[in-house]
Motif scaffolding. Sequence first.
Motif, PDB file in Angstrom:
ATOM      1  N   ALA A 291       0.824  -1.204   0.000  1.00  0.00           N
ATOM      2  CA  ALA A 291       0.000   0.000   0.000  1.00  0.00           C
ATOM      3  C   ALA A 291       0.859   1.256   0.000  1.00  0.00           C
ATOM      4  N   ALA A 292       1.972   1.230   0.753  1.00  0.00           N
ATOM      5  CA  ALA A 292       2.873   2.395   0.796  1.00  0.00           C
ATOM      6  C   ALA A 292       3.550   2.599  -0.541  1.00  0.00           C
ATOM      7  N   GLU A 293       3.938   1.511  -1.183  1.00  0.00           N
ATOM      8  CA  GLU A 293       4.555   1.630  -2.517  1.00  0.00           C
ATOM      9  C   GLU A 293       3.572   2.164  -3.530  1.00  0.00           C
ATOM     10  N   GLY A 294       2.298   1.755  -3.409  1.00  0.00           N
ATOM     11  CA  GLY A 294       1.285   2.234  -4.351  1.00  0.00           C
ATOM     12  C   GLY A 294       1.033   3.724  -4.208  1.00  0.00           C
ATOM     13  N   LYS A 295       1.068   4.237  -2.963  1.00  0.00           N
ATOM     14  CA  LYS A 295       0.869   5.661  -2.762  1.00  0.00           C
ATOM     15  C   LYS A 295       2.054   6.478  -3.237  1.00  0.00           C
ATOM     16  N   GLY A 296       3.280   5.865  -3.202  1.00  0.00           N
ATOM     17  CA  GLY A 296       4.464   6.598  -3.608  1.00  0.00           C
ATOM     18  C   GLY A 296       4.617   6.750  -5.103  1.00  0.00           C
ATOM     19  N   ARG A 297       3.841   5.992  -5.867  1.00  0.00           N
ATOM     20  CA  ARG A 297       3.964   6.088  -7.315  1.00  0.00           C
ATOM     21  C   ARG A 297       3.159   7.248  -7.877  1.00  0.00           C
TER      22      ARG A 297
END
Length: 297
Positions: A291-297
């Motif tokens: 989820a954190a990686e998805g928000k960082g994109r």
Amino acid sequence: MDDQAPRQRRQAMAQAVQQLDAQSNGRPPNGTPRGAPAQSEKPDDETDENIFLFVPNLIGYTRIILALASLFFMPLHPRRCSFLYSISCLMDALDGIAARKYNQSTRFGAVLDMVTDRCTTTCLLVFLATAKPAYSWIFQGLISLDLASHYMHMYATLAMGGAGESHKNGVLFTTCALNEVFFIALYLLCFSSPLITPALLPSAGLAGETGHSPTTPHQPIPSLLFPSPFSAAAMEMARANKMDSTVPWILTLAAAPVMVMKQYINIVQMVKASRWLAEGDRRDRKRAQLAAEGKGR
């Protein structure tokens, strides 16, 4: 016709104002307080059954009463205590039979049953720890293992969405019952066997020569198994001397292997619950990372 149209519009506006006023005061349009379920909003699967008065739960309450009575007699009356404690333990099988017969298996009943088992066993082990202070660390360890194992297993089952099945089957119930038999028999030996409690030695020997009563031996003979001769058995010597230690010894020796197996099961159950919780933690951390990686994109 011309007079009715304005009148209808005024009524509609009045109803709209009433609805807005009700909503601003924290009430839904029908006048029911917000947060309070309306009669029509009751779930279809909800009933008016009183779970607390189900037959298995009534049996559970009876078990608690018998257990409390056994604790009252525990220091001075081993026969009464053992009888009441044993009946309470045997009734553990009746609540399961009643639950299946009347289709009244509940989560509350399962938790009540488990908590009653843990509390009664703990109280008996506490007494044994006070009766044999030199070996209290063993009984304290058994209490800790029992509570930790069952708590972790129950928490892991709830947290990981396990099936709501009974925590005992036939084999496990027999194992738990024989485990209780071991501790009850050991409790009776504290009141009947000089090998366990040297204060129970006949008064015709040392006590007769020195004038001391068996409850306060002047120079007690050391025990072959326990270094301390003083125990809770000395509190009621007259009753203890009337007890025969043959049956308690047979029960203790016969149930000892099952008791050891029960502690092994507790360890296995605790390890399994720990791994189950750790697996859930890994999944939660993985989802949070994605989820954190998805928000960082």
